[in-house]
Structures are given as structure tokens and as C-alpha cells.
Scaffold this active site. Structure first.
Site, PDB file in Angstrom:
ATOM      1  N   THR A 180       0.844  -0.641   0.066  1.00 37.35           N
ATOM      2  CA  THR A 180      -0.364  -0.418   0.145  1.00 37.35           C
ATOM      3  C   THR A 180       0.980   1.185   0.210  1.00 37.35           C
ATOM      4  OG1 THR A 180       0.184  -0.367   2.217  1.00 37.35           O
ATOM      5  CG2 THR A 180      -1.688  -1.141   1.069  1.00 37.35           C
TER       6      THR A 180
ATOM      7  N   ARG B  98       9.572  -1.415  -0.766  1.00 36.94           N
ATOM      8  CA  ARG B  98       9.658  -1.757   0.352  1.00 36.94           C
ATOM      9  C   ARG B  98      10.613  -3.003   0.491  1.00 36.94           C
ATOM     10  NH1 ARG B  98       6.991   2.086   5.175  1.00 36.94           N
ATOM     11  NH2 ARG B  98       5.962   3.540   3.557  1.00 36.94           N
TER      12      ARG B  98
ATOM     13  N   GLU C 177      -5.574   7.895  10.007  1.00 31.68           N
ATOM     14  CA  GLU C 177      -5.471   6.186  10.108  1.00 31.68           C
ATOM     15  C   GLU C 177      -4.616   6.254  11.779  1.00 31.68           C
ATOM     16  OE1 GLU C 177      -4.032   4.500   5.789  1.00 31.68           O
ATOM     17  OE2 GLU C 177      -2.336   5.279   7.705  1.00 31.68           O
TER      18      GLU C 177
ATOM     19  N   ASP D  14      10.099  10.794   5.772  1.00 30.56           N
ATOM     20  CA  ASP D  14       8.709  11.140   5.019  1.00 30.56           C
ATOM     21  C   ASP D  14       8.252  12.844   5.087  1.00 30.56           C
ATOM     22  OD1 ASP D  14       7.134   9.629   4.992  1.00 30.56           O
ATOM     23  OD2 ASP D  14       6.436   9.093   3.332  1.00 30.56           O
TER      24      ASP D  14
ATOM     25  N   SER E 194       9.677   5.466   4.535  1.00 32.60           N
ATOM     26  CA  SER E 194       8.528   6.323   5.250  1.00 32.60           C
ATOM     27  C   SER E 194       9.253   5.897   6.396  1.00 32.60           C
ATOM     28  CB  SER E 194       7.228   4.998   5.618  1.00 32.60           C
ATOM     29  OG  SER E 194       6.040   6.568   6.331  1.00 32.60           O
TER      30      SER E 194
ATOM     31  N   LYS F 253      -1.330  11.704   3.840  1.00 32.68           N
ATOM     32  CA  LYS F 253      -1.542  12.445   5.333  1.00 32.68           C
ATOM     33  C   LYS F 253      -0.462  13.512   5.456  1.00 32.68           C
ATOM     34  CE  LYS F 253       0.901   7.739   6.448  1.00 32.68           C
ATOM     35  NZ  LYS F 253       0.642   6.977   5.159  1.00 32.68           N
TER      36      LYS F 253
ATOM     37  N   THR G 150      -6.533   0.232   5.267  1.00 32.76           N
ATOM     38  CA  THR G 150      -5.236   0.789   5.928  1.00 32.76           C
ATOM     39  C   THR G 150      -4.967   1.239   4.544  1.00 32.76           C
ATOM     40  OG1 THR G 150      -5.355  -0.210   7.801  1.00 32.76           O
ATOM     41  CG2 THR G 150      -3.649   0.535   7.069  1.00 32.76           C
TER      42      THR G 150
ATOM     43  N   LYS H 108       7.698   4.933  -4.145  1.00 35.21           N
ATOM     44  CA  LYS H 108       6.225   4.843  -4.528  1.00 35.21           C
ATOM     45  C   LYS H 108       6.227   5.647  -5.869  1.00 35.21           C
ATOM     46  CE  LYS H 108       3.658   7.603  -1.507  1.00 35.21           C
ATOM     47  NZ  LYS H 108       3.154   8.140   0.080  1.00 35.21           N
TER      48      LYS H 108
ATOM     49  N   ARG I  18      -0.176  -6.528  14.124  1.00 36.47           N
ATOM     50  CA  ARG I  18      -0.833  -5.672  14.857  1.00 36.47           C
ATOM     51  C   ARG I  18      -2.258  -5.460  15.501  1.00 36.47           C
ATOM     52  NH1 ARG I  18       2.821  -1.620  13.417  1.00 36.47           N
ATOM     53  NH2 ARG I  18       3.291  -0.859  11.038  1.00 36.47           N
TER      54      ARG I  18
ATOM     55  N   SER J 168      -2.231   4.569  12.734  1.00 36.31           N
ATOM     56  CA  SER J 168      -0.373   5.015  12.718  1.00 36.31           C
ATOM     57  C   SER J 168      -0.145   5.898  12.123  1.00 36.31           C
ATOM     58  CB  SER J 168      -0.211   3.875  11.027  1.00 36.31           C
ATOM     59  OG  SER J 168      -0.521   4.119  10.597  1.00 36.31           O
TER      60      SER J 168
ATOM     61  N   ASP K 290       5.224  12.872   5.956  1.00 32.73           N
ATOM     62  CA  ASP K 290       3.520  11.792   6.765  1.00 32.73           C
ATOM     63  C   ASP K 290       3.034  11.872   7.766  1.00 32.73           C
ATOM     64  OD1 ASP K 290       4.672   9.409   6.773  1.00 32.73           O
ATOM     65  OD2 ASP K 290       3.489   9.840   4.545  1.00 32.73           O
TER      66      ASP K 290
END
Length: 542
Positions: free
Chosen positions: A17, A21, A362, A278, A112, A375, A343, A125, A495, A364, A280
Site C-alpha cells: 500500500t 520497500r 489512520e 518523509d 517512511s 497524510k 488501511t 512509491k 498489529r 498509525s 507524513d
């Protein structure tokens, strides 16, 4: 000057998503980065894209990767290639730049909140023309192309000077090296009453802002030092470093523990925020209190009209499924819709583009609004400060008054990191198999109302996204949610989200883990989580 390089596909280039990575050394393999970038460029050309913005969070391999992408974009005939000065561009700033100037898409180099360095993580991304992360259909198309790729194109040219603004002509492409900060700062000036925030700071209101040696540092200096006249010593770790100074740039209670300890002192600052690699994600703290991301989303939505950019109110709220239902209660009071999505910020894009939602979040540590399609950590901190300036109350007071009005969703996330991937997958499979047997199950004072693997039908385009996390909902509004995270590069992260609602008349100031103890016991009794994943305790509790 254009070379065609024969290549063979890699089997593991499946973007999640948040893009692709992997460990940095994986991206540094011959043809690995090039294969994935060429797949993106094929997708861009398929949609007649003629322009591309490139930037990243400054982590190790950022500059080298940008040079490669510039040469490949030029070889593929992209007419206008916009490169952020020094290669630094936060993810929300990239989204704004794409939207403001009508760019066809953007390649953002970041992993991120993951650590950086040659032995740590790297990421790529692709954002599309609306400024948001590529949709699932686009990422699937890129993935399929990368699985069948036979060649890539690259221009045989010297490296571009990324440190000086200006333009250069390469083949049929114009390379624009631009200021990656100024446009974003101008946008913040239109959304927030910076003069009112400046007056708040003059009263002796104290704060700390921690960039964690990552991309937000230059943005914080441009806004808080240069516009709001804050002292430099209130801005922490604002010089971007390739390895983030050896720290984990994840703004949470574990990785920003020093900042948390400072705010928990009786004489600590009034307000603090920390931001990820980054830019966000954000963590919000007040003196003596940690604001959970779920509570932050609810409070920002409830008080958004305090800021000029939202003076007319908001049209809707959207939250990811694992995020607590605190925002739902705000939406109900405001008589606006609250959308529950999987998510991944890309799921908010259709809602924002269609004008169905204004503020999204979110659990997170990500919140944002319709000003961009990502975000935005600094946006969240500025909206909090605008609210504090208007209300003249402390973070703790605002939190308590919010709970007294809406009730409190006690909420915590337990992360089990670096689990063997097969063990994690087996756990989720076994958990899903027992869901039908849980209906009406009564245990630990809790009765199951619904147990499902969450599915989402997009209200705009009708697309269906399935198996997005196991959710067990109880009659009293409590929930247990399980989800495997796609943001790590080593093993799997499970999680576990725990949520319990307390009415405005109930006990609103309990210790969170104590308030959730029945749910914790229920989880271990029914799902036997720790034993099955071979962990004695969560690695991180937030």
C-alpha cells in the site's frame, strides 16, 4: 545517448500500500531499481503522462537513485522532469506540487518511518496525477509489468546538479530543479492563522518539534523559525541525515521516548510533535498527556473550524478500519458521514476527490485533509496549534473536555515485530477459520456482536477490497482487530488493536492498559496470540 539495457525480472517486486520497500542493498543490486522504475514509466506513458516530479526523504541511496530515475525518465521521453533541490521532498509536499502544477505523477523515494542506511531500508512509491498514492489497479499493473520486463531505457548523460535551482535540457526533456519547500509553506499559510499562532507563542507557550533527522527539518525551519520566529533550540534534529542519525524515524512512544519523557515532566513544554522520515506521520503530545492518533483525528475533526482553511466546517470524516471509532462519534454529532476504509491512504483518495470527506486519519500516526492526497504531519501540528491558540486551553484540557462531550475510546496498538512470515500468515488463517464460531460468544464480560475479515466497497467507484484485517466487535462497542502490516522489510509485523468505549458519564481517566485488560485477556484466551506467534510480549505498545 539512449541505451537499451537487457534485463530479467525479479520475482519479489510486489509493491504494498506504500509502494515497494526493501533493504537498501536489495535496491542497489544491478537492474533492481531500474526494473521497477521502468515499470512505473511504462505505466506513466500508457496514460499519456508527460511530466514527473522526483524527490525523497534524504535517506541513504536517495541521491544516487534520483540520478538514475532522471536518466531513465529522459530516455523514456518524459518532457518535464521536476527534481526537488538537494533531492529532498516530503511526501505531503510532493502531493501538493503534483496537484498545484498539474504534474502527471511523482516518484517518491522513501521507506517512511523505517530506519535508513546501507544496511537498513529504502523504498519507491508512485503517486498519480491527483497527488495521491497509486490505486490498487495501477500498482497491480506496475507489478505485472515488472514481472515480465525484458529491458529498460536509460540516457548516457552526466549527473544533474540537484543542489542548484535551474533548468537543463537533456534529449527532449527539460530538467527543472525546484525549491521543494516554498510551495508547501505557502499552502500552510492559506490554511492556518499563523499570526494567531505567533501571538500564542509570545505568551510563553512552549513547544518542541522533532524532525528525527529526516525530511521535515527544512520545512519546520521555514515555517516555525522563519515565519513564526521560534527559537532554533525548540526545533529538534532538523538536519536531514542519510542514516537519520542512527535512530528509527518513527514518531511513537518507543522511538521518540526522550521527547515523551520531557513532556511528562510537570515543568515540561506545553506542546510537542514528532514526525517520521518523509513527513507524513505525526505524534502529538501535551504536557502530561499523549494524544493517541485516533483521538487526534477526532479532536481535529471536531475543532477544524478554528482554522481559516476549515472555517466553513467539514463535509465528512474518513478513517481506516483499525482506527478507533472516536471519529464516528464526532461525525454523528456533526451530522456528517464517517467512512471506514482499509488501511492505506490511497483508499481516502476517491472520497476526497468526490468531496465526500474533508479530514482523514489512520491509527498509525497519520492524519490529513483534502488540501493534499497524503497524510501530513506538519499540517496536523499546525491545526493543533491553531486550535490551542483559539481556545486558550492546554492539550490536556481540550482532551478531557472532548471525552466529557463524546465519551472516550480507550485504545491501544500492540505490535509484534519481525515474526517469521509463515507463522504470521498461519496465525491469521487460523484466526479467520474460527470467526464463525465466535458469534454471540460470551467471555470476560464481553459478548461478540460481529466477527469478520473486513471488506470495503468503495462508494465512489464500486470497487471491492477484501480481507483487510480481522475484526471482532462486541455488543458494548469494544473491538479487537488483527492486521499484518506491509511496511516492514524483515519478517512480518502483527498489529493487534484493542478498543473499549467509555461513556461521558464513566471513568475517563483510567490507565489505558488497565481499561483494556478484559480485551487483552479475551484475546489471549480465544486466539492464544503470543504462544502461536512465539512472542512473550509486544515489541511496541502505543
Amino acid at each position: 545517448m539512449i541505451r537499451t539495457i537487457q534485463t530479467t525480472p525479479f520475482d519479489d517486486q510486489k509493491p504494498g500500500t506504500s509502494g515497494l520497500r526493501k533493504k537498501t542493498r536489495v535496491f542497489m543490486q544491478p537492474n533492481y531499481l531500474e526494473n521497477f522504475v521502468q515499470a512505473i514509466l511504462f505505466e506513466l506513458k500508457e496514460t499519456n503522462g508527460t511530466s514527473l516530479v522526483i524527490g525523497g526523504d534524504g535517506r541513504y541511496y536517495n541521491r544516487q537513485a534520483i540520478q538514475t530515475i532522471i536518466k531513465m525518465a529522459a530516455a523514456n521521453g518524459i518532457k518535464h522532469i521536476y527534481v526537488a533541490q538537494n533531492g529532498l521532498l516530503s511526501t505531503p509536499a510532493a502531493s501538493h506540487f503534483i496537484r498545484k502544477y498539474g504534474i502527471s505523477g511523482g516518484i517518491i523515494l522513501s521507506a517512511s518511518h523505517n530506519p535508513g542506511g546501507i544496511d537498513e531500508d529504502f523504498g519507491v512509491k508512485f503517486n498519480t496525477a491527483n497527488g495521491g498514492p497509486a490505486s490498487e489497479s495501477v500498482t497491480n499493473s506496475i507489478y505485472e509489468t515488472s514481472r515480465n520486463i525484458t529491458h529498460y531505457l536509460i540516457a548516457d548523460i552526466p549527473d544533474i546538479d540537484m543542489d542548484s535551482m535551474g533548468t537543463a535540457q537533456v534529449l527532449q526533456s527539460t530538467i527543472h530543479v525546484f525549491d521543494g519547500i516554498d510551495d508547501y509553506v505557502q499552502l500552510m499559510e492559506t490554511l492556518f492563522d499563523l499570526e494567531r499562532i505567533k501571538e500564542l507563542l509570545k505568551t510563553g507557550f512552549s513547544l518542541r518539534l522533532d524532525a528525527m533527522n529526516a525530511a521535515t527539518g527544512p520545512y519546520l525551519r521555514a515555517i516555525f523559525r522563519d515565519r513564526l520566529n521560534m527559537d532554533e533550540d525548540t526545533l529538534l534534529r532538523c538536519i536531514p541525515l542519510e542514516d537519520f542519525g542512527g535512530i528509527h524515524p518513527d514518531p511513537n512512544l518507543k522511538y521518540a521516548a526522550g521527547l515523551v519523557q520531557e513532556l511528562m515532566r510537570p515543568d515540561g513544554p506545553d506542546f510537542a510533535a514528532a514526525f517520521d522520515g518523509d513527513g507524513d506521520r505525526n505524534m502529538i503530545l501535551g504536557r502530561g498527556i499523549f494524544v493517541t492518533p485516533s483521538d487526534s483525528l477526532a479532536i481535529l475533526a471536531a475543532n477544524a473550524p478554528s482554522a481559516p482553511g476549515y472555517a466553513a466546517g467539514i463535509c465528512g470524516i474518513a478513517r481506516s478500519m483499525p482506527t478507533s471509532q472516536a471519529a464516528d462519534r464526532v461525525a454523528e454529532k456533526l451530522n456528517i458521514p464517517c467512512f471506514e476504509t482499509p488501511t492505506g491512504w490511497k483508499f481516502f483518495g476517491n472520497l476526497l476527490d468526490a468531496g465526500l470527506a474533508t479530514i482523514c486519519g489512520e491509527e498509525s500516526f497519520g492524519t490529513g485533509s483534502n488540501h493534499v492526497r497524503e497524510k501530513d504531519g506538519i499540517w496536523a501540528a499546525l491545526l493543533w496549534l491553531n486550535i490551542l491558540a483559539v481556545k486558550g486551553k492546554s492539550v490536556q484540557k481540550i482532551m478531557h473536555e472532548h471525552w466529557q462531550r463524546f465519551g472516550r475510546n480507550y485504545y491501544s496498538r500492540h505490535d509484534y515485530e519481525a515474526i517469521d512470515s509463515k507463522i504470521a500468515q498461519d496465525f491469521m488463517h487460523e484466526a479467520e477459520e474460527i470467526l464463525p464460531s465466535l458469534k454471540n460468544k460470551h467471555l470476560c464480560g464481553l459478548t461478540v456482536k460481529k466477527a469478520e475479515n473486513f471488506s470495503y466497497k468503495d462508494p465512489v467507484d464500486g470497487s471491492l477490497t477484501q480481507k483487510q484485517g480481522i475484526c471482532v466487535a462486541f455488543e458494548d462497542g469494544s473491538r479487537i482487530v488483527f492486521r499484518l502490516s506491509g511496511t516492514g522489510t524483515q519478517g512480518a509485523t502483527l498489529r493487534v488493536y484493542l478498543e473499549r468505549y467509555e461513556t461521558p458519564q464513566g471513568n475517563l481517566t483510567r490507565d489505558t492498559q488497565e481499561a483494556l485488560k478484559d480485551l487483552i485477556l479475551w484475546n489471549e484466551t480465544v486466539f492464544n496470540t503470543k504462544q502461536k506467534i512465539k512472542k512473550n510480549a509486544p515489541d511496541v505498545i502505543t
